[in-house]
Design a protein around this motif. Structure first.
Motif, PDB file in Angstrom:
ATOM      1  N   TYR A  13     -58.074 -59.705 -10.992  1.00  0.00           N
ATOM      2  CA  TYR A  13     -57.123 -61.128 -11.441  1.00  0.00           C
ATOM      3  C   TYR A  13     -58.556 -61.384 -10.783  1.00  0.00           C
ATOM      4  N   ASP A  14     -58.331 -62.141 -11.535  1.00  0.00           N
ATOM      5  CA  ASP A  14     -59.710 -62.754 -11.108  1.00  0.00           C
ATOM      6  C   ASP A  14     -59.347 -64.808 -11.579  1.00  0.00           C
TER       7      ASP A  14
ATOM      8  N   LEU B 274     -63.323 -66.557 -12.859  1.00  0.00           N
ATOM      9  CA  LEU B 274     -63.640 -66.001 -14.516  1.00  0.00           C
ATOM     10  C   LEU B 274     -62.447 -66.453 -15.614  1.00  0.00           C
TER      11      LEU B 274
END
Length: 473
Positions: A350-351, A354
């Protein structure tokens, strides 16, 4: 004087997030603040950075009795983007590596953890006046029952179902441990095929029930989408309404998003973002359409369908970038495909930053969900000038119209829509997307139109306001 609202959720962005609930629990209270005195309440998980958000203890610890056991509770608070946030801390609830458990399974004592969360919510309402309690998903649904059985609490309750697939179902022996009288273990209350169902408590005892899109509200009363609660929901249908979720236009704006390598105001400005993501994901060909998938690796999100179709998609003149996390079998299968095809790339995890850069870079967003209560990804894609490729279901049916029917000046968003959750249908939709992309003028016209559409909370917040007023009369 503004009415007071306590908005309860098990996750709230930016403090804790596993999915769309966190985004809604951040942006809806913010949208309601102009009309109400809104306080948000959530657990103070170990992963939350207290220093970063200046989270401080509000008052002395107190004890809660639940199922014959005593638990020490601490209430913390902070102000975030104009909203007062309350945090419940108890070791049982908060001292975990994950919010609910590893991707493969939930913690065995989640009934106790979130039963305690519900008891704390009820305790706060005994000591402090709120006109409305807005509960979200199964993790705090038990509070509706606790409040209904306590005549000293005058607060009215609204309960929102974000995803019917996750109901909080546990063995019957937890009933005593969570401090709920056995008289509630009936079909009309929390009993569910011999087990305890937290979500049923919310549906049965809240003054009103909402779900997150009009189409999903209809779907969950059918056998196909009802997850065993279709009859129960049909019985309570007079107090059920579907209200479309929104997104925070400040948080999701390509004109001001600090996560992007370069901000932009129309689709032509996406070029540097696309170059950035192609480089990061090791993909080549800036003139090829870029498809992205951003989400949890679960069956609901159509990941089986995606895995089946990816090799055929990879044969087309396109690039595919995937971001997400979830069940290990899906991560393994997606990684194997990414290793086999040069135009498919995978980032597991999870980012948030990004994901924003991927929306900005992409030409198309893949959402082959088998069911989708509302979906926020497609709305975010619209804002960033990316056309969604979606299975026509739930909130996707309410928000994404076929690009073939595009009308200049309309207020809806357009994308590529397929009606059957099958590999052939998904591949056909991707082929249509590729064909549309070759018509640069039309593609950009539709993408620019979508960027101008309003998917904020402005209209939905008005609907919630009317409901709040109605139930609190």
């Amino acid at each position: 004087m503004a009415k007071r609202v306590l908005f309860a959720a098990s996750e709230v962005y930016p403090f804790a997030k596993t999915g769309g609930l966190a985004d809604v629990a951040h942006s809806l209270p913010k949208a309601l603040c102009s009309r109400y005195d809104v306080h948000v309440i959530l657990p103070l998980y170990r992963s939350i950075d207290r220093d970063k958000y200046d989270i401080t203890l509000l008052h002395e610890p107190f004890n809660i009795e639940m199922g014959g056991e005593e638990y020490t509770i601490e209430i913390y608070g902070c102000l975030f983007e104009g909203v007062e946030c309350r945090f419940v801390y108890a070791p049982l609830l908060c001292e975990r590596d994950y919010l609910y458990g590893p991707p493969e399974c939930g913690y065995e004592d989640n009934a106790l953890r979130f039963g305690l969360f519900s008891h704390v919510i009820a305790a706060l309402l005994r000591s402090e006046h709120y006109d409305i309690l807005h509960l979200n998903d199964w993790q705090c649904a038990l509070a509706a029952l606790l409040i209904r059985e306590d005549p000293m609490i005058p607060t009215k309750t609204l309960y929102t179902i974000h995803n019917l697939a996750y109901q909080g179902v546990f063995d019957a022996d937890v009933l005593e441990q969570i401090g709920v009288d056995s008289r509630y273990f009936t079909l009309d209350a929390v009993e569910f095929y011999g087990k305890v169902n937290f979500m049923k408590a919310g549906i049965a005892y809240a003054d009103f029930v909402t779900t997150v899109s009009p189409t999903y509200a209809k779907e969950i009363m059918t056998h196909e989408f009802g997850c065993g609660l279709e009859g129960f929901l049909s019985f309570h249908s007079r107090k059920l309404q579907g209200i479309l979720n929104g997104i925070d236009p400040e948080h999701f704006s390509p004109m001001s998003d600090t996560a992007l390598v370069s901000t932009y105001k129309n689709v032509k400005g996406k070029k540097s973002s696309k170059s950035d993501i192609l480089k990061q994901f090791g993909l080549k060909g800036a003139t090829k359409p870029l498809f992205v998938f951003i989400g949890r690796f679960t069956g609901q999100k159509g990941v089986d369908l995606l895995i089946e179709t990816l090799p055929k998609m990879a044969a087309l003149e396109c690039n595919i970038a995937i971001l997400g996390d979830g069940e290990e079998e899906y991560s393994t299968a997606l990684n194997a495909i990414a290793q086999s095809y040069k135009n498919v790339s995978l980032h597991v995890g999870y980012d948030e930053a990004l994901s924003h850069r991927m929306y900005a870079a992409s030409d198309f967003l893949l959402m082959p969900s088998l069911f989708e209560p509302c979906g926020l990804n497609q709305m975010i894609a619209f804002a960033y000038g990316s056309l969604p490729v979606v299975h026509r279901v739930g909130g996707l049916a309410d928000t994404v119209k076929k690009f073939e029917n595009y009308k200049e000046g309309s207020s809806v968003g357009y994308g590529i829509v397929f009606n059957t959750p099958a590999s052939r249908a998904l591949l056909s939709a991707v082929q249509k997307a590729c064909e549309l992309y070759t018509d640069k003028k039309r593609f950009e016209e539709i993408a620019n139109h979508n960027m101008e559409c309003d998917f904020s909370w402005s209209e939905s917040a008005k609907v919630y306001s009317r409901l709040y007023e109605s139930i609190s009369k």
